[in-house]
Scaffold this motif. Structure first.
Motif, PDB file in Angstrom:
ATOM      1  N   LEU A  52       0.834  -1.210   0.000  1.00 22.64           N
ATOM      2  CA  LEU A  52       0.000   0.000   0.000  1.00 22.64           C
ATOM      3  C   LEU A  52       0.868   1.258   0.000  1.00 22.64           C
ATOM      4  N   ASP A  53       1.962   1.235   0.780  1.00 20.79           N
ATOM      5  CA  ASP A  53       2.870   2.386   0.779  1.00 20.79           C
ATOM      6  C   ASP A  53       3.493   2.589  -0.593  1.00 20.79           C
ATOM      7  N   GLU A  54       3.904   1.486  -1.243  1.00 22.55           N
ATOM      8  CA  GLU A  54       4.482   1.593  -2.583  1.00 22.55           C
ATOM      9  C   GLU A  54       3.473   2.152  -3.572  1.00 22.55           C
ATOM     10  N   GLN A  55       2.234   1.678  -3.486  1.00 22.24           N
ATOM     11  CA  GLN A  55       1.202   2.188  -4.395  1.00 22.24           C
ATOM     12  C   GLN A  55       0.915   3.659  -4.128  1.00 22.24           C
ATOM     13  N   ALA A  56       0.933   4.049  -2.846  1.00 17.13           N
ATOM     14  CA  ALA A  56       0.706   5.463  -2.530  1.00 17.13           C
ATOM     15  C   ALA A  56       1.821   6.315  -3.126  1.00 17.13           C
ATOM     16  N   LYS A  57       3.072   5.831  -3.048  1.00 20.33           N
ATOM     17  CA  LYS A  57       4.183   6.570  -3.643  1.00 20.33           C
ATOM     18  C   LYS A  57       4.024   6.658  -5.156  1.00 20.33           C
TER      19      LYS A  57
END
Length: 144
Positions: A52-57
């Protein structure tokens, strides 16, 4: 009532103690299983949160890219509009000179045609006159 002997009580206590130790082993195994499940769940949640953090980035990067692209497009449109205005002004300024050049070119073609026609005419006259001149010169020199 029958009297219960100490041996019977000790045997009963031993059975209870055996059952309790079995229950304790089961509880220990259950605790290990629950602990393993907690660790697995924690790892799974950790992986999900990392994704989720990677997708947010990535989404943030995409938003930035779209914003920059929109700004660049607007800037390019303004420059194209400015260049179009400049070209229109230059075209309007040079149009009279171009028309004058075209007129001069047409006049030049006409003059070139007249010179060529005059050259042909002079050539024809010289050719016709040369026959007469040769005959007159032979007559004057008395050459037959």
């Amino acid at each position: 009532m029958a009297a219960t002997s100490n041996d019977d009580i000790l045997r009963a206590l031993g059975r209870v103690e055996g059952r309790l130790s079995g229950i304790e082993e089961s509880v220990s195994l259950l605790r290990e299983d629950v602990s393993d499940e907690k660790d697995n769940a924690h790892q799974s949640r950790s992986v999900i949160h990392r994704r989720l953090d990677e997708q947010a980035k990535q989404i943030s990067h995409l938003d930035t890219t779209v914003a920059i692209t929109g700004g660049v497009d607007a800037q390019i449109r303004e420059e194209i509009k400015s260049l179009k205005d400049t070209v229109d002004k230059n075209h309007a300024a040079t149009q009279p000179a171009l028309e004058e050049w075209r007129r001069m070119k047409t006049i030049g073609y006409g003059i070139s045609g007249l010179i060529a026609f005059a050259g042909l005419t002079v050539g024809a006259v010289v050719t016709w006159a040369s026959d007469g001149a040769v005959a007159a010169l032979r007559h004057w020199l008395k050459i037959n």
